[in-house]
Enzyme design. Structure first.
Site, PDB file in Angstrom:
ATOM      1  N   TYR A   1      16.526  29.880   7.990  1.00 27.33           N
ATOM      2  CA  TYR A   1      15.295  30.574   8.383  1.00 27.33           C
ATOM      3  C   TYR A   1      15.159  30.667   9.896  1.00 27.33           C
ATOM      4  O   TYR A   1      15.487  29.728  10.623  1.00 27.33           O
ATOM      5  CB  TYR A   1      14.075  29.817   7.850  1.00 27.33           C
ATOM      6  CG  TYR A   1      13.816  30.019   6.378  1.00 27.33           C
ATOM      7  CD1 TYR A   1      13.590  31.291   5.849  1.00 27.33           C
ATOM      8  CD2 TYR A   1      13.781  28.927   5.521  1.00 27.33           C
ATOM      9  CE1 TYR A   1      13.344  31.458   4.487  1.00 27.33           C
ATOM     10  CE2 TYR A   1      13.527  29.092   4.163  1.00 27.33           C
ATOM     11  CZ  TYR A   1      13.307  30.358   3.657  1.00 27.33           C
ATOM     12  OH  TYR A   1      13.066  30.520   2.322  1.00 27.33           O
TER      13      TYR A   1
ATOM     14  N   ARG B   1     -10.294  -0.041  15.414  1.00 25.24           N
ATOM     15  CA  ARG B   1     -10.231   0.703  14.157  1.00 25.24           C
ATOM     16  C   ARG B   1     -11.192  -0.003  13.214  1.00 25.24           C
ATOM     17  O   ARG B   1     -12.380   0.251  13.253  1.00 25.24           O
ATOM     18  CB  ARG B   1      -8.776   0.753  13.655  1.00 25.24           C
ATOM     19  CG  ARG B   1      -8.520   1.857  12.670  1.00 25.24           C
ATOM     20  CD  ARG B   1      -7.056   1.914  12.240  1.00 25.24           C
ATOM     21  NE  ARG B   1      -6.582   0.676  11.644  1.00 25.24           N
ATOM     22  CZ  ARG B   1      -5.376   0.511  11.123  1.00 25.24           C
ATOM     23  NH1 ARG B   1      -4.498   1.490  11.147  1.00 25.24           N
ATOM     24  NH2 ARG B   1      -5.010  -0.640  10.592  1.00 25.24           N
TER      25      ARG B   1
ATOM     26  N   LYS C   1       0.842  -1.204   0.000  1.00 27.88           N
ATOM     27  CA  LYS C   1       0.000   0.000   0.000  1.00 27.88           C
ATOM     28  C   LYS C   1       0.879   1.258   0.000  1.00 27.88           C
ATOM     29  O   LYS C   1       2.087   1.174   0.235  1.00 27.88           O
ATOM     30  CB  LYS C   1      -0.919  -0.023   1.226  1.00 27.88           C
ATOM     31  CG  LYS C   1      -0.182   0.029   2.559  1.00 27.88           C
ATOM     32  CD  LYS C   1      -1.102  -0.336   3.717  1.00 27.88           C
ATOM     33  CE  LYS C   1      -0.353  -0.233   5.036  1.00 27.88           C
ATOM     34  NZ  LYS C   1      -1.103  -0.885   6.135  1.00 27.88           N
TER      35      LYS C   1
HETATM   36  C1  LIG Z   1      -0.297  -1.863   6.743  1.00 28.87           C
HETATM   37  C2  LIG Z   1      -0.833  -3.157   7.217  1.00 28.87           C
HETATM   38  C3  LIG Z   1       0.016  -4.241   7.498  1.00 28.87           C
HETATM   39  C4  LIG Z   1       1.508  -4.135   7.432  1.00 28.87           C
HETATM   40  O1  LIG Z   1       2.029  -3.464   8.564  1.00 28.87           O
HETATM   41  P1  LIG Z   1       3.624  -3.376   8.762  1.00 28.87           P
HETATM   42  O2  LIG Z   1       3.829  -2.783  10.097  1.00 28.87           O
HETATM   43  O3  LIG Z   1       4.134  -2.487   7.679  1.00 28.87           O
HETATM   44  O4  LIG Z   1       4.127  -4.756   8.626  1.00 28.87           O
HETATM   45  C5  LIG Z   1      -0.555  -5.440   7.830  1.00 28.87           C
HETATM   46  N1  LIG Z   1      -1.909  -5.575   7.924  1.00 28.87           N
HETATM   47  C6  LIG Z   1      -2.740  -4.558   7.677  1.00 28.87           C
HETATM   48  C7  LIG Z   1      -4.198  -4.762   7.795  1.00 28.87           C
HETATM   49  C8  LIG Z   1      -2.239  -3.312   7.331  1.00 28.87           C
HETATM   50  O5  LIG Z   1      -3.078  -2.299   7.103  1.00 28.87           O
END
Ligand SMILES: *Cc1c(COP(=O)(O)O)cnc(C)c1O
Length: 356
Positions: free
Chosen positions: A252, A128, A34
């Protein structure tokens, strides 16, 4: 041409997947790609991860990009569908879908299409996404009665604190087992940190993201500390060098004032390229085999470093902002964030190059 570049090491990504397989030899791997492959470029990382059993994405667009690139693997849409209009796209792209909310279940009951492969998600304590754990048995029965749901389902849950020593991990595991033990279904719980730390959570599918890119979320440990190789090296060049006198204000807002005569260097990389602006004096870069500290505020296109101890380094010298010489976790800590945010945040104007 700006020298800002992100070099993506494809063999590191391949080696990291092999290391994940060693950690979880009995599990399939859902490689999480992702957010454009955590900023590394989704198509190139999917190519490097062709040994994975499936890919995980967060949007239909990412899934479409992978299919357009010729990817034939299973692709799991991690938040599933948002609207009934998504379902034809999901079928056309042949995607697996996470099912996490009663609203999605309602959409499915009004849909008459072909069977979709679902990954029902249980909320075991992160609060969540996911159905309540005590709904699992009922959900299983509801799904079994729907002709547009494939019989094969992978039931999953997600951990809130896998990278921490928290009793909550055991609470979530117990809740997941209580909800799914009797269902006799394939299961998935482990993100990167749980793949590393909790073999009891490996189940049938592990879901690593960060580890595949050599990134660690565990406080005080870099990906390399854990046996993984960083896949992104971000670099640029020194474009100016100058000597300043005591009292000189650097950059800055005058946040850094020289207390003695200093030699400073200006690097062609800034927050417009994805360097975290919250990093300030005290963050570090790698240059000519040594570590130099940042001075003052990060600008959009530039940042200043202290070359007082490096009289030999001049304009044109290569500067590594993070990579194999300077762990991204260290820069992230100086900026009060995690490595993932930095790799995801490299911007469009940075030139991406691949090494095989
Ligand atoms: C992003 C995600 C992962 C991977 O998490 P990492 O900490 O990058 O290994 C696994 N499962 C879900 C549902 C996620 O959204």
């Amino acid at each position: 041409m700006r020298a800002a570049q992100a070099q993506i090491n494809l063999s590191a990504i391949r080696a990291n997947l092999a290391a994940v397989r060693e950690l979880a030899p009995r599990s399939k791997v859902l490689a999480i790609v992702k957010a454009d492959g955590y900023g590394h470029g989704i198509v190139r990382v999917a190519g490097a991860l062709s040994d994975a059993d499936a890919y995980g994405v967060a949007s239909l667009d990412d899934a479409a990009v992978l299919r357009d690139a010729g990817v034939r693997h299973r692709i799991v849409l991690l938040s599933g569908f948002d609207a009934p209009a998504d379902l034809p796209h999901i079928r056309a792209l042949d995607l697996d879908c996470v099912l996490h909310d009663p609203s999605q279940l309602a959409m499915l009951t009004h849909d008459r299409g072909s069977a979709i492969r679902l990954w029902p998600k249980i909320d075991t304590g992160m609060h969540r996404l996911g159905f309540a754990a005590d709904q699992a048995t009922m959900l299983r029965a509801t799904l079994a009665a729907l002709s547009n749901v494939a019989a094969e389902q992978v039931w999953m849950s997600h951990l809130a604190s896998a990278d921490m020593d928290s009793g909550h991990n055991a609470v979530q595991l117990r809740s997941f087992c209580a909800a799914t033990d009797a269902l006799n279904v394939p299961r998935s719980m482990a993100n990167s940190a749980a793949t590393l730390r909790f073999p009891a959570m490996h189940f049938d599918w592990v879901r690593p993201g960060g580890l595949l890119y050599g990134l660690s979320t565990i406080a005080g440990r870099t990906g390399a500390d854990l046996g993984f190789q960083p896949a992104m090296r971000v670099s640029s060049r020194l474009i100016a060098v100058k000597d300043v006198q005591p009292g000189a204000r650097i950059g800055y807002a005058e946040t850094f004032v020289a207390e003695h005569p200093m030699r400073i260097g200006i690097v062609g990389f800034g927050y417009g390229d994805g360097y975290p602006r919250r990093a300030d004096t005290g963050s570090t870069v790698w240059i000519a085999g040594r570590i130099a500290r940042l001075l003052g505020r990060v600008s959009m296109d530039l940042l200043c470093i202290d070359l007082s101890a490096m009289p030999d380094v001049g304009v044109g010298a290569e500067v590594e902002l993070w990579g194999s010489n300077l762990p991204v976790e260290q820069v992230a800590e100086a900026a009060g964030t995690i490595s993932y945010e930095l790799t995801c945040g490299i911007t469009r104007r940075v030139r991406f190059v691949e090494s095989a």
